[in-house]
Design a protein around this motif. Sequence first.
Motif, mmCIF file in Angstrom:
data_model
loop_
_atom_site.group_PDB
_atom_site.id
_atom_site.type_symbol
_atom_site.label_atom_id
_atom_site.label_comp_id
_atom_site.label_asym_id
_atom_site.label_seq_id
_atom_site.Cartn_x
_atom_site.Cartn_y
_atom_site.Cartn_z
ATOM 1 N N ILE A 117 0.810 -1.295 -0.107
ATOM 2 C CA ILE A 117 0.038 0.094 -0.026
ATOM 3 C C ILE A 117 0.870 1.145 -0.036
ATOM 4 O O ILE A 117 1.760 1.306 0.927
ATOM 5 N N ARG A 118 0.886 2.081 -1.012
ATOM 6 C CA ARG A 118 1.506 3.378 -1.138
ATOM 7 C C ARG A 118 0.922 4.406 -0.866
ATOM 8 O O ARG A 118 -0.266 4.635 -1.219
ATOM 9 N N LEU A 119 1.128 5.135 0.271
ATOM 10 C CA LEU A 119 0.464 5.982 1.097
ATOM 11 C C LEU A 119 1.183 7.322 1.344
ATOM 12 O O LEU A 119 2.405 7.241 1.555
ATOM 13 N N SER A 120 0.733 8.346 1.116
ATOM 14 C CA SER A 120 1.286 9.877 1.479
ATOM 15 C C SER A 120 0.350 10.315 2.456
ATOM 16 O O SER A 120 -0.887 10.568 2.544
ATOM 17 N N VAL A 121 1.111 11.127 3.580
ATOM 18 C CA VAL A 121 0.430 11.657 4.873
ATOM 19 C C VAL A 121 0.915 12.818 5.111
ATOM 20 O O VAL A 121 2.180 12.860 5.100
ATOM 21 N N THR A 122 -0.119 13.787 5.210
ATOM 22 C CA THR A 122 0.582 15.141 5.334
ATOM 23 C C THR A 122 0.177 15.450 7.046
ATOM 24 O O THR A 122 0.820 16.768 7.640
ATOM 25 N N ILE A 123 -0.149 14.421 7.773
ATOM 26 C CA ILE A 123 -0.269 14.635 9.224
ATOM 27 C C ILE A 123 0.397 13.101 10.073
ATOM 28 O O ILE A 123 -0.276 12.503 10.292
ATOM 29 N N PRO A 124 1.802 13.213 9.951
ATOM 30 C CA PRO A 124 2.472 12.089 10.196
ATOM 31 C C PRO A 124 2.329 11.643 11.705
ATOM 32 O O PRO A 124 2.618 10.625 12.024
ATOM 33 N N ARG A 125 1.819 12.537 12.306
ATOM 34 C CA ARG A 125 1.653 12.118 14.111
ATOM 35 C C ARG A 125 0.750 10.972 13.978
ATOM 36 O O ARG A 125 1.001 10.074 15.112
ATOM 37 N N VAL A 126 -0.292 10.886 13.403
ATOM 38 C CA VAL A 126 -0.997 9.781 13.570
ATOM 39 C C VAL A 126 -0.600 8.246 13.109
ATOM 40 O O VAL A 126 -1.021 7.155 13.269
ATOM 41 N N LEU A 127 0.539 8.484 12.169
ATOM 42 C CA LEU A 127 0.747 7.245 11.321
ATOM 43 C C LEU A 127 1.169 6.141 12.155
ATOM 44 O O LEU A 127 0.724 5.057 11.996
ATOM 45 N N PRO A 128 2.300 6.285 13.188
ATOM 46 C CA PRO A 128 2.435 5.202 13.827
ATOM 47 C C PRO A 128 1.672 4.292 14.578
ATOM 48 O O PRO A 128 1.644 2.893 14.291
ATOM 49 N N ASP A 129 0.546 4.664 15.158
ATOM 50 C CA ASP A 129 -0.616 4.012 15.594
ATOM 51 C C ASP A 129 -1.399 3.649 14.718
ATOM 52 O O ASP A 129 -1.765 2.399 14.857
ATOM 53 N N LEU A 130 -1.813 4.366 13.754
ATOM 54 C CA LEU A 130 -2.770 3.650 12.625
ATOM 55 C C LEU A 130 -1.971 2.602 12.028
ATOM 56 O O LEU A 130 -2.601 1.473 11.540
ATOM 57 N N VAL B 103 0.790 -7.298 4.945
ATOM 58 C CA VAL B 103 1.135 -5.784 4.320
ATOM 59 C C VAL B 103 2.309 -5.208 4.340
ATOM 60 O O VAL B 103 2.847 -5.248 5.325
ATOM 61 N N HIS B 104 2.536 -4.837 3.040
ATOM 62 C CA HIS B 104 4.056 -3.678 3.167
ATOM 63 C C HIS B 104 3.692 -2.364 2.846
ATOM 64 O O HIS B 104 3.073 -1.991 1.809
ATOM 65 N N PHE B 105 3.782 -1.355 3.615
ATOM 66 C CA PHE B 105 3.618 -0.033 3.460
ATOM 67 C C PHE B 105 4.864 0.790 2.785
ATOM 68 O O PHE B 105 5.933 0.613 3.316
ATOM 69 N N LYS B 106 4.506 1.739 1.947
ATOM 70 C CA LYS B 106 5.575 2.618 1.530
ATOM 71 C C LYS B 106 4.846 3.999 1.826
ATOM 72 O O LYS B 106 3.890 4.216 1.191
ATOM 73 N N GLN B 107 5.725 4.787 2.526
ATOM 74 C CA GLN B 107 4.999 6.133 2.909
ATOM 75 C C GLN B 107 5.960 7.244 2.395
ATOM 76 O O GLN B 107 7.015 7.071 2.339
ATOM 77 N N TYR B 108 5.068 8.210 2.049
ATOM 78 C CA TYR B 108 5.969 9.505 1.161
ATOM 79 C C TYR B 108 5.381 10.621 1.976
ATOM 80 O O TYR B 108 4.427 10.855 2.417
#
Length: 307
Positions: free
Chosen positions: A93-106, A117-122
């Motif tokens: 899943i290729r994901l871009s996030v402008t609010i990285p604070r929520v990312l670890p828990d999510l 699942v393998h995430f790629k975050q940008y």
Amino acid sequence: MELLQLHYFRKVAELEHMTHAAEALNIAQPSLSKAISRLEEDLGVKLFERYNRQIKLNDNGRIFLKRVDAVLHELQEARRELGEYNQHTDHTIRLSVTIPRVLPDLISEFLSNEPQVHFKQYVQSVPIMTEKLRSGELDFCISSVPIKGDDIKWQPLMTEEILLIAPPGHWLESKSHVSLYELKDESFVSMNEGYGIRNLTDNYCQLAGFQPHIAFEGDEPGVIGELVNKGLGIAFIPSVSLIGNKTPHLPVVRLQDPICERTIGLAWSTRRYISPIAEKFQLFLADYFEVLEKELRETAAIRSVET
């Protein structure tokens, strides 16, 4: 007309330079020139204007390019869908996030149920995210700025309150609520211009009748609280940023006149095939942010009672 000709045409249209396009395609320039000429003969129109060694896409070429992009995109999506159907499953899943604070828990919560699942975050600007959604380089974007486009779907996930933090001992320490206009003479610590939160809060200040004085601006959200703690100024902070806050001793004040909020949403391309695992992640996000929004509102209510 051959599929290879369409690939050749798109590369020449992109670079508008026959030699550079031939190098990028790893073919001989005369072969590329002949392929483009044959394509123009098949279509019965010229696609490029030629000026000595220069080549420019003309109106015919621009019309044709739009259709070629659509055809090649559909072929790419067909390959992806066939791969899924025949169990050549891509669990990325290729994901871009402008609010990285929520990312670890999510991410950790989703992976606990879907460990394959393998995430790629940008991290990218909204215009770049929009283009990467269209090109298929990204599956989803989670953003506090609506991402718009004829082929982009935008789904609001949650609305959160924007709060204020102040240095210890500041006059705001005794306040539970404050009118935004009361802050017109304060110094602010803020993100750089261009960030969604900065643009939003600048607009709120203008609605309240003043232009905020920015004492310090930067591109590291994590240091905002530390700079406020040092007394450099006050700062706007989204409610979600207080989750696991490293500076819990700082005064937190709710804003009114106007009440400041922002909406976080999910964007994806309606032209792209969404894999089953991506659909599952999409549903997970809706549930995750619904719960998160409820928790933030309950926390805000408790904070109001305590102050």
